[in-house]
Design a protein around this motif. Structure first.
Motif, short mmCIF file in Angstrom:
data_model
loop_
_atom_site.label_atom_id
_atom_site.label_comp_id
_atom_site.label_asym_id
_atom_site.label_seq_id
_atom_site.Cartn_x
_atom_site.Cartn_y
_atom_site.Cartn_z
N GLU A 1 -9.83 -13.10 107.38
CA GLU A 1 -8.72 -14.07 107.36
C GLU A 1 -9.08 -15.28 106.50
OE1 GLU A 1 -6.62 -13.31 111.73
OE2 GLU A 1 -8.40 -14.57 111.58
N ARG B 1 -11.22 -15.33 103.99
CA ARG B 1 -11.21 -14.95 102.57
C ARG B 1 -9.78 -14.84 102.03
NH1 ARG B 1 -15.55 -11.19 104.33
NH2 ARG B 1 -14.00 -9.52 104.20
N GLN B 2 -8.86 -14.33 102.85
CA GLN B 2 -7.46 -14.25 102.42
C GLN B 2 -6.89 -15.66 102.21
OE1 GLN B 2 -5.95 -11.51 101.59
NE2 GLN B 2 -7.56 -10.13 102.29
N ALA B 3 -7.24 -16.58 103.13
CA ALA B 3 -6.74 -17.96 103.02
C ALA B 3 -7.26 -18.61 101.75
CB ALA B 3 -7.17 -18.77 104.25
N ARG C 1 -8.28 -16.94 99.01
CA ARG C 1 -7.71 -16.22 97.86
C ARG C 1 -6.30 -16.71 97.54
NH1 ARG C 1 -8.23 -9.72 97.98
NH2 ARG C 1 -10.23 -10.32 98.92
N SER C 2 -5.56 -17.06 98.60
CA SER C 2 -4.17 -17.50 98.39
C SER C 2 -4.07 -19.02 98.24
CB SER C 2 -3.31 -17.02 99.55
OG SER C 2 -3.76 -17.62 100.76
N GLY C 3 -5.21 -19.71 98.18
CA GLY C 3 -5.17 -21.15 97.91
C GLY C 3 -4.95 -22.01 99.14
N ARG C 4 -4.94 -21.41 100.34
CA ARG C 4 -4.68 -22.22 101.54
C ARG C 4 -5.94 -22.93 102.05
NH1 ARG C 4 -3.12 -18.44 105.55
NH2 ARG C 4 -3.71 -16.80 104.05
N ARG D 1 -9.60 -24.71 100.51
CA ARG D 1 -10.48 -25.05 99.37
C ARG D 1 -11.67 -25.89 99.83
NH1 ARG D 1 -9.73 -21.45 95.96
NH2 ARG D 1 -7.59 -21.12 95.29
N THR E 1 -12.58 -14.41 93.59
CA THR E 1 -11.52 -15.22 94.18
C THR E 1 -11.84 -15.76 95.57
OG1 THR E 1 -10.60 -13.16 95.08
CG2 THR E 1 -9.64 -13.97 93.02
N ASP E 2 -12.91 -15.29 96.22
CA ASP E 2 -13.04 -15.52 97.66
C ASP E 2 -14.00 -16.63 98.05
OD1 ASP E 2 -11.25 -13.48 97.73
OD2 ASP E 2 -12.50 -12.07 98.84
N ASP F 1 -10.79 -20.10 90.80
CA ASP F 1 -11.15 -18.68 90.80
C ASP F 1 -11.59 -18.31 89.40
OD1 ASP F 1 -9.31 -16.90 89.31
OD2 ASP F 1 -7.79 -17.57 90.73
#
Lengths: 263, 263
Positions: free
Chosen positions: A12, A14-16, A18-21, A23, A84-85, A102
């Motif tokens: 979760e 890594r997904q956050a 990857r999607s910029g949520r 940093r 990206t992660d 990224d």
């Protein structure tokens, strides 16, 4: 997902990222899961870099190496993407170091990725043993210092040891040493206890990377080898291209910290 | 020098080997000093080989890597020459493996030398702890077996784990495990205790390398990862050129075994 960052699983998080949520720093996130330092290099430099790690295993414990051109850490984080992660990257091009969110646009088929152990791994074990970890209490990044101690060079890679510092109540110093000695794959026992000036560190309040933390009466500064060390060696090697995570913004894997303990 | 082989210093032994006065196994010679496995490869294969070692640290613990073209192990055996100081060598050329007494005639500026830990190192510690070592008692080479367990591959390097076997009185098996676990840099704790057939070994009396040893009533066969493992991986890689020591005929260094203990 509706979770706060503190409750994300590694996938979760890594997904956050990857999607910029997300940093921010990763210290304290996904407790119990192994965070790693990232170094990405052209294949032409990979042997010398792996040799630098072999010769300096305390700051550079190699946990996984990904074949040229591949971006998935199959062993430690299946499904992850090293491009990206991480919440933030540093791109080394000759003398220039630039930040990046990224690095997909820089990818090439000759890039080899190294995952190196990070001292965040033994922090769960310190907490379980009753040893406080100040930067986690303060919700900030661990303070990191470039020391005056040279690493053993390999090829173009040379530079001084970087350390993390944690203030430890003096009666808990032995515990802090024995607990972390069980984790040689993530920097292991401290390299130094008590006298920062012996490491060439002038001001504990002004770290080279990360955030300063409070040292309370009765506490001793304890220093561990740090996975930012290879970034110093990288800078000195002036590679035409290399990519790392930004200090404190690690790749979080699916490996459990406790699986890295010996004894 | 007037010494028997049993009383040579590491440097005296290396001189005796270099001048052709000793061509036998090195087990039991220079007690207390670290013997190492030797692998010499062209630089073009060096990264993949170092990666194979990183992925298979129990059979392939890297103790020193010597830069391309250089022949002196500066760290572990100053003054030694990797081309002449093993009692016997094996030369890999494609599918062909030939024995050699020295390899000066094959030397090239692109050859990289790896020194890997050898289980002989922990034998002093076993003896000191009161654990008998049969092949030393018998004055022969340790028995080595190619198992059915695959190593993790890297590039062209792949193959099954090779193990050494020592028969241990059953009441001393725990001691044999804990004593050797202190030496992760030279294969560490056993990989298996008691059932050779689980490793795919059919006949303990017929080792793939080395000599058979007696197993007495009440003794258990105990298996440690072996530094001959990379020779199997080398054979499978069919390199245009590679050089190793002959099994049991190691390079003897100036490093003291006890300096490799952890804890």
């Amino acid at each position: 997902m509706g979770h706060t960052a503190g409750h994300w699983s590694p996938n979760e998080l890594r997904q956050a990222i990857r999607s910029g949520r997300w940093r921010g720093p990763t210290a304290g996130l996904c407790p119990g899961y192994t965070q790693v330092n990232l170094v990405i290099l052209p294949q032409s430099l990979a042997f010398d870099f792996l040799l630098f790690c072999q010769r300096n295993p305390k700051p550079c414990p190699v946990l996984e190496v990904i074949e040229p051109g591949r971006t998935e850490p199959r062993r430690m984080a299946p499904g992850a993407d090293v491009r990206t992660d991480c919440p933030a990257y540093r791109v080394f091009q000759g003398d220039r170091i630039t930040p990046a969110d990224d690095v997909r646009g820089l990818w090439r088929p000759d890039l080899v990725t190294f995952l190196l152990g990070c001292s965040f791994t033994f922090e769960s074990a310190l907490l379980e043993a009753g040893v406080p970890v100040r930067h986690l209490e303060m919700g900030c990044n661990v303070p990191m210092f470039v020391t005056s101690l040279p690493c053993e060079p390999a090829g173009a890679f040379r530079g001084n040891l970087v350390v993390t510092m944690r203030p430890i109540p003096s009666e808990l110093v032995p515990k802090a040493v024995t607990v972390t000695a069980r984790f040689p794959g993530v920097h292991g026992a401290p390299v130094h206890v008590g006298h920062p000036e012996r490491l060439g560190i002038r001001d504990l309040g002004a770290p080279d990377f990360g955030d300063p933390v409070e040292i309370r009466p009765g506490e001793v500064p304890v220093f561990w080898a740090c996975g930012v060390t290879p970034q110093v060696a990288l800078r000195n090697a002036r590679p035409e291209l290399a990519i790392t995570h930004a200090p404190g913004r690690m790749l979080v894997t699916d490996v459990q910290d406790r699986s890295l303990a010996v004894l």
